[in-house]
Design an enzyme around this catalytic site. Sequence first.
Site, PDB file in Angstrom:
ATOM      1  N   ASN A   7     -14.498  29.066  48.405  1.00  0.00           N
ATOM      2  CA  ASN A   7     -14.323  27.648  48.732  1.00  0.00           C
ATOM      3  C   ASN A   7     -12.884  27.465  49.184  1.00  0.00           C
ATOM      4  O   ASN A   7     -11.964  27.487  48.368  1.00  0.00           O
ATOM      5  CB  ASN A   7     -14.614  26.804  47.475  1.00  0.00           C
ATOM      6  CG  ASN A   7     -14.251  25.332  47.675  1.00  0.00           C
ATOM      7  OD1 ASN A   7     -14.052  24.883  48.801  1.00  0.00           O
ATOM      8  ND2 ASN A   7     -14.166  24.593  46.574  1.00  0.00           N
TER       9      ASN A   7
ATOM     10  N   LYS B 247     -11.514  24.883  50.387  1.00  0.00           N
ATOM     11  CA  LYS B 247     -11.005  23.511  50.205  1.00  0.00           C
ATOM     12  C   LYS B 247     -10.302  23.052  51.492  1.00  0.00           C
ATOM     13  O   LYS B 247     -10.745  23.416  52.574  1.00  0.00           O
ATOM     14  CB  LYS B 247     -10.085  23.455  48.984  1.00  0.00           C
ATOM     15  CG  LYS B 247     -10.718  24.110  47.746  1.00  0.00           C
ATOM     16  CD  LYS B 247      -9.984  23.800  46.497  1.00  0.00           C
ATOM     17  CE  LYS B 247     -10.608  24.576  45.346  1.00  0.00           C
ATOM     18  NZ  LYS B 247     -10.138  24.144  44.052  1.00  0.00           N
TER      19      LYS B 247
ATOM     20  N   HIS C 280     -18.703  19.160  43.798  1.00  0.00           N
ATOM     21  CA  HIS C 280     -17.510  19.830  43.275  1.00  0.00           C
ATOM     22  C   HIS C 280     -16.711  18.833  42.436  1.00  0.00           C
ATOM     23  O   HIS C 280     -16.670  17.649  42.748  1.00  0.00           O
ATOM     24  CB  HIS C 280     -16.665  20.361  44.440  1.00  0.00           C
ATOM     25  CG  HIS C 280     -15.571  21.267  43.987  1.00  0.00           C
ATOM     26  ND1 HIS C 280     -14.394  20.786  43.451  1.00  0.00           N
ATOM     27  CD2 HIS C 280     -15.479  22.621  43.948  1.00  0.00           C
ATOM     28  CE1 HIS C 280     -13.621  21.819  43.113  1.00  0.00           C
ATOM     29  NE2 HIS C 280     -14.261  22.940  43.407  1.00  0.00           N
TER      30      HIS C 280
ATOM     31  N   GLU D 263     -13.719  18.201  42.269  1.00  0.00           N
ATOM     32  CA  GLU D 263     -12.698  17.440  43.013  1.00  0.00           C
ATOM     33  C   GLU D 263     -13.337  16.270  43.750  1.00  0.00           C
ATOM     34  O   GLU D 263     -12.732  15.207  43.882  1.00  0.00           O
ATOM     35  CB  GLU D 263     -11.945  18.393  43.959  1.00  0.00           C
ATOM     36  CG  GLU D 263     -11.014  19.311  43.173  1.00  0.00           C
ATOM     37  CD  GLU D 263     -10.652  20.610  43.865  1.00  0.00           C
ATOM     38  OE1 GLU D 263     -10.920  20.780  45.067  1.00  0.00           O
ATOM     39  OE2 GLU D 263     -10.092  21.492  43.163  1.00  0.00           O
TER      40      GLU D 263
ATOM     41  N   GLU E   8     -18.556  25.274  36.723  1.00  0.00           N
ATOM     42  CA  GLU E   8     -17.113  25.315  36.923  1.00  0.00           C
ATOM     43  C   GLU E   8     -16.435  24.385  35.915  1.00  0.00           C
ATOM     44  O   GLU E   8     -16.320  23.170  36.163  1.00  0.00           O
ATOM     45  CB  GLU E   8     -16.752  24.846  38.331  1.00  0.00           C
ATOM     46  CG  GLU E   8     -17.319  25.701  39.436  1.00  0.00           C
ATOM     47  CD  GLU E   8     -16.484  25.598  40.697  1.00  0.00           C
ATOM     48  OE1 GLU E   8     -15.997  26.622  41.152  1.00  0.00           O
ATOM     49  OE2 GLU E   8     -16.297  24.481  41.199  1.00  0.00           O
TER      50      GLU E   8
ATOM     51  N   GLY F 257      -8.247  26.286  39.311  1.00  0.00           N
ATOM     52  CA  GLY F 257      -6.881  26.331  39.824  1.00  0.00           C
ATOM     53  C   GLY F 257      -5.810  26.428  38.758  1.00  0.00           C
ATOM     54  O   GLY F 257      -4.628  26.220  39.048  1.00  0.00           O
TER      55      GLY F 257
ATOM     56  N   SER G  99     -10.818  29.877  38.474  1.00  0.00           N
ATOM     57  CA  SER G  99      -9.773  30.897  38.324  1.00  0.00           C
ATOM     58  C   SER G  99     -10.298  32.327  38.315  1.00  0.00           C
ATOM     59  O   SER G  99      -9.735  33.198  37.644  1.00  0.00           O
ATOM     60  CB  SER G  99      -8.926  30.615  37.069  1.00  0.00           C
ATOM     61  OG  SER G  99      -8.186  29.423  37.251  1.00  0.00           O
TER      62      SER G  99
ATOM     63  N   GLY H 217     -12.046  29.740  44.466  1.00  0.00           N
ATOM     64  CA  GLY H 217     -11.166  28.881  45.256  1.00  0.00           C
ATOM     65  C   GLY H 217      -9.978  29.661  45.789  1.00  0.00           C
ATOM     66  O   GLY H 217     -10.066  30.364  46.792  1.00  0.00           O
ATOM     67  N   GLY H 218      -8.852  29.572  45.085  1.00  0.00           N
ATOM     68  CA  GLY H 218      -7.588  30.144  45.561  1.00  0.00           C
ATOM     69  C   GLY H 218      -7.687  31.599  45.993  1.00  0.00           C
ATOM     70  O   GLY H 218      -7.124  31.988  47.023  1.00  0.00           O
TER      71      GLY H 218
HETATM   72  C1  PEP Z   1     -13.086  25.882  42.895  1.00  0.00           C
HETATM   73  O1  PEP Z   1     -12.378  24.933  43.172  1.00  0.00           O
HETATM   74  O2  PEP Z   1     -14.293  25.863  43.177  1.00  0.00           O
HETATM   75  C2  PEP Z   1     -12.469  27.020  42.237  1.00  0.00           C
HETATM   76  C3  PEP Z   1     -13.247  27.820  41.563  1.00  0.00           C
HETATM   77  O3  PEP Z   1     -11.116  27.149  42.367  1.00  0.00           O
HETATM   78  P1  PEP Z   1     -10.189  28.310  41.757  1.00  0.00           P
HETATM   79  O4  PEP Z   1     -10.905  29.619  41.945  1.00  0.00           O
HETATM   80  O5  PEP Z   1      -8.924  28.246  42.543  1.00  0.00           O
HETATM   81  O6  PEP Z   1     -10.005  28.000  40.310  1.00  0.00           O
END
Ligand code: PEP
Length: 251
Positions: free
Chosen positions: A10, A12, A93, A95, A164, A170, A209, A230-231
Amino acid sequence: MPHRPFIVGNWKMNGTRAQLAEARAIERGAARHAGVRVGVAPPFTLIAAMAEDGQAIVVGGQDCHAEERGAFTGDVSAVMLKDAGAGFTIVGHSERRAMHGESDAAVKAKAEAALAAGLEVIVCVGETEAQRDSGQAEAVVSAQLDGSMPRDESAAGRVTVAYEPVWAIGTGRVPSAADVAAMHAAIRGRLGVIYGEDGAAVRILYGGSVNAGNAAELLAVTDVGGALVGGASLTADSFLSIVSAAGTSEE
Ligand code: PEP
């Protein structure tokens, strides 16, 4: 893992056309891991270019509107995602739920629109830290599933749940393997209530994460069918280490 693992990035609100080079590197790496299904959800602006670039990854949206078209300035419909070459979309999500006030009912409507447009859908659920600390995590996630999962008849084969925990997104913090296992078992049970025996076919991803260092342990947990990342999905190097942890490399 009961299903072929599904590793989804993802991005973002990250990535301009310059990032397409990274996407191509992910594509080349994914092609060497046939045992793993790899998806990337870039910003809307990159979906068509990425979808044209190759077949080894499935490209997705990060959100969609519940309506097909109309006076919804700034929004993108599931039909438009499909038209741009997307194969799936993420909905719900945390967010979006937190920053755009999306309710379970709104998420369900989006998920149903995605299915109607011919997309697969990844429905995100997860508790906040306060909810976990007060012992409500499973109740919160069950209620989110009840309210957010699409009730379309063809849903079970085309729907994925992403668990999640909001506090893990994050932050570099992850739940213990035991906590992930307990939550995934609870989710599996709830999917059985919602879909009957078809609930067993719904894949459940873990997200929050995930990185090269913890992916193998998280992906080995019972009923973790993949990861939403994500990241660590923004560079081919880090994302492909997670893909590699998920399956057997053909290299
Ligand atoms: C996400 O936002 O879906 C996510 C899992 O982010 P991260 O891996 O950065 O925690």
